[in-house]
Scaffold this motif. Structure first.
Motif, PDB file in Angstrom:
ATOM      1  N   VAL A  23     -10.221  -1.817  43.938  1.00  0.00           N
ATOM      2  CA  VAL A  23     -11.571  -0.470  44.052  1.00  0.00           C
ATOM      3  C   VAL A  23     -11.508   0.349  42.254  1.00  0.00           C
ATOM      4  O   VAL A  23     -10.253   0.928  41.698  1.00  0.00           O
ATOM      5  CB  VAL A  23     -10.410   0.933  44.375  1.00  0.00           C
ATOM      6  N   PRO A  24     -12.693  -0.405  41.343  1.00  0.00           N
ATOM      7  CA  PRO A  24     -13.135  -0.562  40.263  1.00  0.00           C
ATOM      8  C   PRO A  24     -13.130   0.705  40.030  1.00  0.00           C
ATOM      9  O   PRO A  24     -13.632   1.640  41.017  1.00  0.00           O
ATOM     10  CB  PRO A  24     -13.569  -1.378  40.048  1.00  0.00           C
ATOM     11  N   SER A  25     -13.451   1.239  38.894  1.00  0.00           N
ATOM     12  CA  SER A  25     -14.405   2.667  38.521  1.00  0.00           C
ATOM     13  C   SER A  25     -15.603   2.409  38.446  1.00  0.00           C
ATOM     14  O   SER A  25     -15.739   1.175  38.944  1.00  0.00           O
ATOM     15  CB  SER A  25     -13.936   2.736  36.604  1.00  0.00           C
ATOM     16  N   CYS A  26     -16.740   2.858  38.699  1.00  0.00           N
ATOM     17  CA  CYS A  26     -17.493   2.917  39.014  1.00  0.00           C
ATOM     18  C   CYS A  26     -18.543   2.123  37.270  1.00  0.00           C
ATOM     19  O   CYS A  26     -19.300   1.365  37.400  1.00  0.00           O
ATOM     20  CB  CYS A  26     -19.027   4.210  39.014  1.00  0.00           C
ATOM     21  N   ALA A  27     -18.280   2.764  36.926  1.00  0.00           N
ATOM     22  CA  ALA A  27     -18.976   1.559  34.930  1.00  0.00           C
ATOM     23  C   ALA A  27     -18.471   0.410  35.739  1.00  0.00           C
ATOM     24  O   ALA A  27     -18.996  -0.692  34.699  1.00  0.00           O
ATOM     25  CB  ALA A  27     -17.862   2.767  34.200  1.00  0.00           C
ATOM     26  N   ASP A  28     -16.570   0.091  35.776  1.00  0.00           N
ATOM     27  CA  ASP A  28     -17.249  -1.933  35.912  1.00  0.00           C
ATOM     28  C   ASP A  28     -17.498  -2.764  36.855  1.00  0.00           C
ATOM     29  O   ASP A  28     -17.908  -2.877  37.303  1.00  0.00           O
ATOM     30  CB  ASP A  28     -14.898  -1.497  36.369  1.00  0.00           C
ATOM     31  N   ALA A  54     -21.356  11.687  39.401  1.00  0.00           N
ATOM     32  CA  ALA A  54     -21.269  12.183  37.409  1.00  0.00           C
ATOM     33  C   ALA A  54     -21.308  10.295  36.849  1.00  0.00           C
ATOM     34  O   ALA A  54     -21.462  10.049  36.223  1.00  0.00           O
ATOM     35  CB  ALA A  54     -20.820  12.684  36.870  1.00  0.00           C
ATOM     36  N   ALA A  55     -20.036   9.395  37.750  1.00  0.00           N
ATOM     37  CA  ALA A  55     -19.858   8.654  37.377  1.00  0.00           C
ATOM     38  C   ALA A  55     -20.353   7.784  37.405  1.00  0.00           C
ATOM     39  O   ALA A  55     -21.177   6.004  36.641  1.00  0.00           O
ATOM     40  CB  ALA A  55     -18.248   8.023  37.960  1.00  0.00           C
ATOM     41  N   ALA A  56     -20.803   7.801  39.011  1.00  0.00           N
ATOM     42  CA  ALA A  56     -22.033   6.791  39.212  1.00  0.00           C
ATOM     43  C   ALA A  56     -23.223   6.680  37.895  1.00  0.00           C
ATOM     44  O   ALA A  56     -23.607   5.693  37.524  1.00  0.00           O
ATOM     45  CB  ALA A  56     -22.514   6.804  40.246  1.00  0.00           C
ATOM     46  N   ALA A  57     -23.659   8.023  37.805  1.00  0.00           N
ATOM     47  CA  ALA A  57     -24.554   8.563  36.956  1.00  0.00           C
ATOM     48  C   ALA A  57     -24.692   8.031  35.401  1.00  0.00           C
ATOM     49  O   ALA A  57     -25.376   7.000  34.499  1.00  0.00           O
ATOM     50  CB  ALA A  57     -25.015   9.391  36.763  1.00  0.00           C
ATOM     51  N   ASN A  58     -23.135   7.879  35.039  1.00  0.00           N
ATOM     52  CA  ASN A  58     -23.175   7.691  34.021  1.00  0.00           C
ATOM     53  C   ASN A  58     -23.094   6.413  33.466  1.00  0.00           C
ATOM     54  O   ASN A  58     -23.204   5.500  32.456  1.00  0.00           O
ATOM     55  CB  ASN A  58     -21.339   7.823  33.260  1.00  0.00           C
ATOM     56  N   ALA A  59     -22.340   5.623  34.922  1.00  0.00           N
ATOM     57  CA  ALA A  59     -22.121   3.686  34.834  1.00  0.00           C
ATOM     58  C   ALA A  59     -23.895   3.570  34.837  1.00  0.00           C
ATOM     59  O   ALA A  59     -23.855   1.977  34.614  1.00  0.00           O
ATOM     60  CB  ALA A  59     -21.882   3.153  35.320  1.00  0.00           C
ATOM     61  N   GLY A  60     -25.165   3.740  35.052  1.00  0.00           N
ATOM     62  CA  GLY A  60     -26.999   3.600  34.938  1.00  0.00           C
ATOM     63  C   GLY A  60     -27.132   3.680  36.250  1.00  0.00           C
ATOM     64  O   GLY A  60     -27.812   3.252  36.238  1.00  0.00           O
ATOM     65  N   ALA A  61     -26.154   3.967  37.428  1.00  0.00           N
ATOM     66  CA  ALA A  61     -26.756   3.744  38.937  1.00  0.00           C
ATOM     67  C   ALA A  61     -27.117   5.223  39.100  1.00  0.00           C
ATOM     68  O   ALA A  61     -27.180   6.346  38.271  1.00  0.00           O
ATOM     69  CB  ALA A  61     -26.045   3.922  40.307  1.00  0.00           C
ATOM     70  N   LEU A  62     -28.344   5.990  40.052  1.00  0.00           N
ATOM     71  CA  LEU A  62     -28.821   6.650  40.419  1.00  0.00           C
ATOM     72  C   LEU A  62     -27.692   7.347  41.512  1.00  0.00           C
ATOM     73  O   LEU A  62     -27.507   7.130  42.278  1.00  0.00           O
ATOM     74  CB  LEU A  62     -30.120   6.849  40.956  1.00  0.00           C
ATOM     75  N   LEU A  81     -15.335   2.665  47.697  1.00  0.00           N
ATOM     76  CA  LEU A  81     -14.139   2.269  46.598  1.00  0.00           C
ATOM     77  C   LEU A  81     -14.766   2.212  45.573  1.00  0.00           C
ATOM     78  O   LEU A  81     -14.363   0.559  45.236  1.00  0.00           O
ATOM     79  CB  LEU A  81     -14.449   0.774  48.203  1.00  0.00           C
ATOM     80  N   THR A  82     -14.802   3.250  44.918  1.00  0.00           N
ATOM     81  CA  THR A  82     -13.875   3.260  43.433  1.00  0.00           C
ATOM     82  C   THR A  82     -13.541   4.136  43.079  1.00  0.00           C
ATOM     83  O   THR A  82     -12.884   4.542  43.788  1.00  0.00           O
ATOM     84  CB  THR A  82     -15.221   3.689  42.657  1.00  0.00           C
ATOM     85  N   SER A  83     -12.389   4.189  41.721  1.00  0.00           N
ATOM     86  CA  SER A  83     -11.141   4.709  41.320  1.00  0.00           C
ATOM     87  C   SER A  83     -12.138   6.376  41.382  1.00  0.00           C
ATOM     88  O   SER A  83     -11.377   7.409  41.262  1.00  0.00           O
ATOM     89  CB  SER A  83     -10.744   4.423  40.527  1.00  0.00           C
ATOM     90  N   ASP A  84     -12.953   6.659  41.263  1.00  0.00           N
ATOM     91  CA  ASP A  84     -14.212   7.958  40.766  1.00  0.00           C
ATOM     92  C   ASP A  84     -13.778   8.349  42.221  1.00  0.00           C
ATOM     93  O   ASP A  84     -14.608   9.818  42.200  1.00  0.00           O
ATOM     94  CB  ASP A  84     -15.092   7.120  39.597  1.00  0.00           C
ATOM     95  N   SER A  85     -13.879   8.209  43.357  1.00  0.00           N
ATOM     96  CA  SER A  85     -14.361   8.990  44.212  1.00  0.00           C
ATOM     97  C   SER A  85     -13.142   8.961  44.509  1.00  0.00           C
ATOM     98  O   SER A  85     -12.273   9.072  44.212  1.00  0.00           O
ATOM     99  CB  SER A  85     -14.751   7.496  45.839  1.00  0.00           C
ATOM    100  N   THR A  86     -13.053  10.497  45.362  1.00  0.00           N
ATOM    101  CA  THR A  86     -12.095  10.845  45.719  1.00  0.00           C
ATOM    102  C   THR A  86     -11.776  11.108  46.768  1.00  0.00           C
ATOM    103  O   THR A  86     -10.987  11.602  47.015  1.00  0.00           O
ATOM    104  CB  THR A  86     -12.718  12.805  45.991  1.00  0.00           C
ATOM    105  N   VAL A  87     -11.766  10.314  47.888  1.00  0.00           N
ATOM    106  CA  VAL A  87     -11.424   9.608  49.141  1.00  0.00           C
ATOM    107  C   VAL A  87      -9.997   9.849  48.851  1.00  0.00           C
ATOM    108  O   VAL A  87      -9.773   8.944  48.142  1.00  0.00           O
ATOM    109  CB  VAL A  87     -11.772   8.931  49.625  1.00  0.00           C
ATOM    110  N   PRO A  88      -8.610   9.916  49.109  1.00  0.00           N
ATOM    111  CA  PRO A  88      -7.603   9.989  49.547  1.00  0.00           C
ATOM    112  C   PRO A  88      -7.724   8.198  49.429  1.00  0.00           C
ATOM    113  O   PRO A  88      -7.852   7.458  50.090  1.00  0.00           O
ATOM    114  CB  PRO A  88      -7.337  10.770  51.032  1.00  0.00           C
TER     115      PRO A  88
END
Length: 355
Positions: free
Chosen positions: A324-329, A30-38, A196-203
């Motif tokens: 580790v940016p957000s998907c939007a950044d 969802a974060a990737a999609a909201n940022a404009g990616a597929l 490696l984004t902050s939206d990833s749930t990887v610990p």
């Protein structure tokens, strides 16, 4: 930036977040999609019920198009195709070439079909069967990989098919996007960069291992499941490479049993999965058992944070990623880098020859 990929899928940027098992869940997609990616859900590690819930969660988080990655050789592939059709998913991607029948069923329902390929002949086959686009991954990519670099494989595939081609393997910034476009691709796909984004749930502890790695710390090994697998070097990988065959099979059987419990598969279904995996490949039954081990080893790291017990699939770009940016950044920065690279190239093309 408008390309054949954005027109086909309805996304704003020609960038795909790949469907990584245990990683590409609803939050990241969802974060990737909201940022404009597929954004693409990784469904191979989900039961059909979990997949339906994940699709609905993504839709509750975004109104943008997204996709689902399917295993074409899975016993329940037809059921999963029906699920994404009924749920109105925009894109179906496949880790292996889907059958002509699955492609026709999806296209008949208006779903965009985008298989992943690792060779020119595979791209030609799925394009002839009606695939709307192909995602081609070179050897730099994480997870199961081939030997041919993206810079060699990509132009081969672009020249061979008349559908949009998405380039994967070795991409992490805007310069890479422009390079792929120059080769004739319609966009790029990234796995490790989105992990490696902050939206990833990887610990976070696992992300730190990726950030600390150099290019030399990414290796290709067959010790995990008998197939070439690109991942981070670790003590576990080293021990798997050292361990004897019998101990490896015992360990693999234990993890396969754990995956059976989580996935809901019966032993009979896992046997059939093994038969499909073995078909067309020179694998021993020991290697098939090792392959059943892989999902649990990935889960241990990607979900539980146990890098001592799990493996970390990684593209070679791991060694050049530093934040580790957000998907939007990430998408904003990537597209700005692409615009700057294009402007520089345009300046080179229009300068008088004597300057």
């Amino acid at each position: 930036m408008e390309t054949a990929l954005t027109r086909l899928t309805g996304v704003r940027h020609p960038v795909v977040q790949t469907g990584m098992g245990w990683v590409a869940g609803p939050r990241l997609v969802a974060a990737a999609a909201n940022a404009g990616a597929l954004g693409i859900l990784g469904s191979a590690t989900m039961t059909p019920e979990q997949l339906r819930a994940a699709v609905r969660e993504v839709r509750s988080r975004t109104g943008e198009p997204f996709g689902v990655n399917l295993r074409a050789d899975a016993e329940d592939a037809g059921e999963r195709v029906d699920l994404i059709i009924s749920e109105g998913v925009r894109v179906a991607s496949f880790a292996l070439a889907p059958s002509r029948e699955l492609i026709a069923r999806l296209k008949g329902a208006g779903v965009v079909v985008m298989p992943s390929v690792g060779a020119r002949r595979h791209a030609e086959k799925v394009a002839d069967w009606g695939a709307d686009a192909v995602l081609v991954q070179g050897g730099e990519g994480g997870g199961h990989t081939g030997e041919i670099a993206t810079s060699v494989l990509l132009p081969q595939v672009v020249d061979a098919v008349d559908v949009p081609v998405v380039a994967a393997g070795g991409f992490h910034d805007g310069r890479g996007l422009v390079a792929a476009l120059a080769y004739g691709a319609a966009g790029i796909a990234m796995g490790t960069r989105f992990l490696l984004t902050s939206d990833s749930t990887v610990p976070d502890s696992v992300k730190s291992r990726y950030l600390a790695a150099s290019v030399a710390d990414v290796t290709v090994t067959t010790a995990v499941d008998g197939l070439p697998h690109r991942m981070l070097r670790s003590e576990l990988v080293a021990s798997l490479e050292r361990v004897g065959r019998i101990r490896a099979l015992v360990r693999a059987g234990r993890h396969a049993a754990g995956f059976r419990r989580i996935s809901g598969l019966s032993w009979r279904q896992m046997y059939r999965e093994g038969m499909r995996l073995k078909h067309g490949k020179d694998l021993s039954w020991g290697q098939v058992l090792l392959a059943a081990n892989t999902p649990m080893l990935l889960r241990a790291a990607m979900v539980d944070g146990r890098t001592d017990l799990g493996v970390m699939a990684a593209g070679q770009v791991t060694g050049v990623i530093e934040d580790v940016p957000s998907c939007a950044d990430l998408l904003a920065r990537l597209m700005a880098e692409a615009d700057a690279a294009l402007a520089e190239l345009h300046g080179l093309a229009t300068r008088p020859p004597w300057t």
